[in-house]
Scaffold this active site. Structure first.
Site, PDB file in Angstrom:
ATOM      1  N   ASP A  80     -22.897  21.917   0.995  1.00 58.33           N
ATOM      2  CA  ASP A  80     -21.858  22.603   0.201  1.00 58.33           C
ATOM      3  C   ASP A  80     -22.503  23.363  -0.965  1.00 58.33           C
ATOM      4  O   ASP A  80     -22.200  24.526  -1.220  1.00 58.33           O
ATOM      5  CB  ASP A  80     -20.754  21.644  -0.267  1.00 58.33           C
TER       6      ASP A  80
ATOM      7  N   LYS B 146     -26.099  16.842   4.755  1.00 57.89           N
ATOM      8  CA  LYS B 146     -25.015  16.150   4.046  1.00 57.89           C
ATOM      9  C   LYS B 146     -25.325  14.649   4.120  1.00 57.89           C
ATOM     10  O   LYS B 146     -24.488  13.822   4.502  1.00 57.89           O
ATOM     11  CB  LYS B 146     -23.673  16.505   4.717  1.00 57.89           C
TER      12      LYS B 146
ATOM     13  N   TYR C 227     -21.937  19.125  18.674  1.00 58.25           N
ATOM     14  CA  TYR C 227     -21.784  20.012  19.825  1.00 58.25           C
ATOM     15  C   TYR C 227     -22.141  19.309  21.137  1.00 58.25           C
ATOM     16  O   TYR C 227     -22.240  19.954  22.171  1.00 58.25           O
ATOM     17  CB  TYR C 227     -22.666  21.263  19.645  1.00 58.25           C
TER      18      TYR C 227
ATOM     19  N   ASP D 181     -24.579  26.788  12.620  1.00 59.67           N
ATOM     20  CA  ASP D 181     -23.587  27.721  13.167  1.00 59.67           C
ATOM     21  C   ASP D 181     -22.819  28.381  12.019  1.00 59.67           C
ATOM     22  O   ASP D 181     -22.685  29.605  11.945  1.00 59.67           O
ATOM     23  CB  ASP D 181     -22.630  26.924  14.077  1.00 59.67           C
TER      24      ASP D 181
END
Ligand code: NAD
Length: 332
Positions: free
Chosen positions: A204, A171, A124, A228
Site C-alpha cells: 500500500d 504485505k 492465481y 498484476d
C-alpha cells in the site's frame, strides 16, 4: 536467419494490434514464419476450448510466441487463458518494463522501472471453493521454489542489465507466513548479489510512493497479484496501457504480450494503440538475439512519437491502428 513463431491474435483488439506488430516485424528484414493459433473467447466458440491443445503444442514446438490479449469472463465462465498458458508452459517470470517515451503526455517524466512479477502461483492458482453457502475460500499459494526462482530472475536481470536496486513489494505485516516466505527467499537471493541494493516496501505504501515519485524506483519484485495491479498502475506513468509492453518467460519458452487486455470498448474500430505490442515484439527480438532489429523497432516507435503526428486516441491523437503500424514500419 528465419524464425517460426506462434502468433496468437486473441480477442477484441488482439487481431488488430497483432496485425500491426507483424507488419512492423516484417519491415526489419528478418524472415518470420507465423503460425497463427486460436486462444480466448473466440477460440472457445470455434474450437470448444479457450486454449486448444494445438495452440499449446505450437508454442512448445516453436519456443517463442507473440500473443494478443484474450478475454476472460468476470465471475463465471472459462478460466483465464493467460493463467492457464503461464502454468502449462511454466512461464514463471513476467517482465514489464515501464519507461517514459518522448511525445507522450504524462504527469511524470524520466520514469524507468522494470516490474518483475511472479507468474505461476499466489491467488492465481485458481483454488477457490464454497465452504458453506455465503462463504467462499480462495487459497493463496506461495512456495519457496517459485519465490526463489523469481527473485533469482530479478537479480540476474539487474546484474546483466546494470540495474542498481531491487525493491520487493509485499504485505508480510498481515500475511506473515506467505509473504513472509516470499521475503525470506528474496533476502537469501539478494545476499548473492552484493552489487545490487535490495530493499522492501509494503504494497500500500509502495503504491503511494510510486504515485508521488516513480523516478525513485529502479526494479520492483512482486508476487503475482501485487504484480498484476502494480504493473497497470505503472503503465499510467508512461501514457497508459497502450504503451506498456511485457514478456512471460520460462526456462525454455517465452510468450511476448502487452500488459493491456482485449479492450472490448474499442475493438474492431481501428482505434487501438499497437505500440505496446510492437514494443513487446522488440523484447521478442532481443530474446531471439536480434538486438539491432530490436533497437531499430524501438527507435522507430520513439521517432513516430516524437513527431507527434502519429498518435492514437489514447495519446490524444486521431490516427488509426493501421496508420501507426505503417508509420513505424516505414521508420524501421
Ligand atoms: P483492458 O486493458 O482491456 O482495457 C482497459 C482500458 O484501457 C480500456 O478503456 C481500453 O480501451 C484501454 N486500452 C487497453 N489497451 C489499449 C490499447 N492498446 N490502446 C488504446 N486503449 C487501450 O482491461 P479490461 O477492460 O479490464 O479487460 C478487458 C478484457 O481483457 C477482460 O476480459 C480481461 O480479462 C482481459 N485481459 C486480458 C489480458 C491479457 O490477455 N494479457 C490482460 C488484461 C485483461
Amino acid at each position: 536467419m528465419s524464425y517460426t513463431i506462434t502468433l496468437v491474435p486473441g480477442d477484441g483488439i488482439g487481431p488488430e494490434v497483432a496485425g500491426a506488430a507483424v507488419r512492423v516485424l516484417g519491415a526489419t528484414g528478418i524472415g518470420f514464419e507465423w503460425e497463427a493459433q486460436p486462444a480466448g473467447a473466440s477460440a472457445l466458440a470455434e474450437h470448444g476450448s479457450a486454449l486448444p491443445p494445438q495452440t499449446l503444442e505450437s508454442i512448445r514446438r516453436n519456443k517463442v510466441a507473440l500473443k494478443g490479449p484474450t478475454g476472460t469472463p468476470v465471475g463465471t465462465g472459462h478460466r483465464s487463458v493467460n493463467v492457464e498458458l503461464r502454468k502449462a508452459l511454466d512461464l514463471y517470470a513476467n517482465l514489464r518494463p515501464v519507461a517514459t517515451l518522448p511525445g507522450v503526455k504524462s504527469r511524470y517524466d524520466g520514469v524507468d522501472i522494470i516490474v518483475v512479477r511472479e507468474n505461476t502461483e499466489d491467488l492465481y492458482s485458481g483454488l477457490e471453493h464454497v465452504v458453506v453457502p455465503g462463504v467462499v475460500e480462495s487459497i493463496k499459494i506461495i512456495t519457496e521454489k517459485a519465490s526463489t526462482r523469481i527473485a533469482r530472475f530479478a537479480f540476474d536481470y539487474a546484474r546483466t542489465h546494470g540495474r542498481k536496486r531491487v525493491t520487493a513489494i509485499h504485505k508480510a505485516n498481515i500475511m506473515k507466513l506467505s509473504d513472509g516466505l516470499f521475503l525470506d527467499c528474496c533476502r537469501r537471493t539478494a545476499a548473492g548479489f552484493p552489487e545490487v541494493t535490495y530493499d522492501e516496501m509494503i504494497v500500500d505504501n509502495a503504491c503511494m510512493q510510486l504515485v508521488l515519485d516513480p523516478t525513485r524506483f529502479d526494479m520492483l519484485l512482486l508476487e503475482n497479484l501485487y504484480g498484476d495491479i502494480v504493473s497497470d498502475l505503472c503503465a499510467g506513468f508512461i501514457g497508459g496501457l497502450g504503451m506498456a509492453p511485457g514478456a512471460n518467460i520460462g526456462e525454455s519458452v517465452a510468450v511476448f504480450e502487452a500488459v493491456h487486455g482485449s479492450a472490448p470498448d474499442i475493438a474492431g474500430k481501428n482505434m487501438a494503440n499497437p505500440m505496446a505490442l510492437i514494443l513487446s515484439a522488440a523484447m521478442m527480438l532481443d530474446h531471439l538475439g536480434e538486438h539491432d532489429a530490436a533497437d531499430r523497432v524501438r527507435g522507430a516507435v520513439r521517432s513516430a512519437l516524437a513527431e507527434g503526428q502519429k498518435l492514437t486516441r489514447d495519446l490524444g491523437g486521431t490516427a488509426g491502428t493501421t496508420e501507426i503500424a505503417e508509420a513505424i514500419a516505414a521508420r524501421v
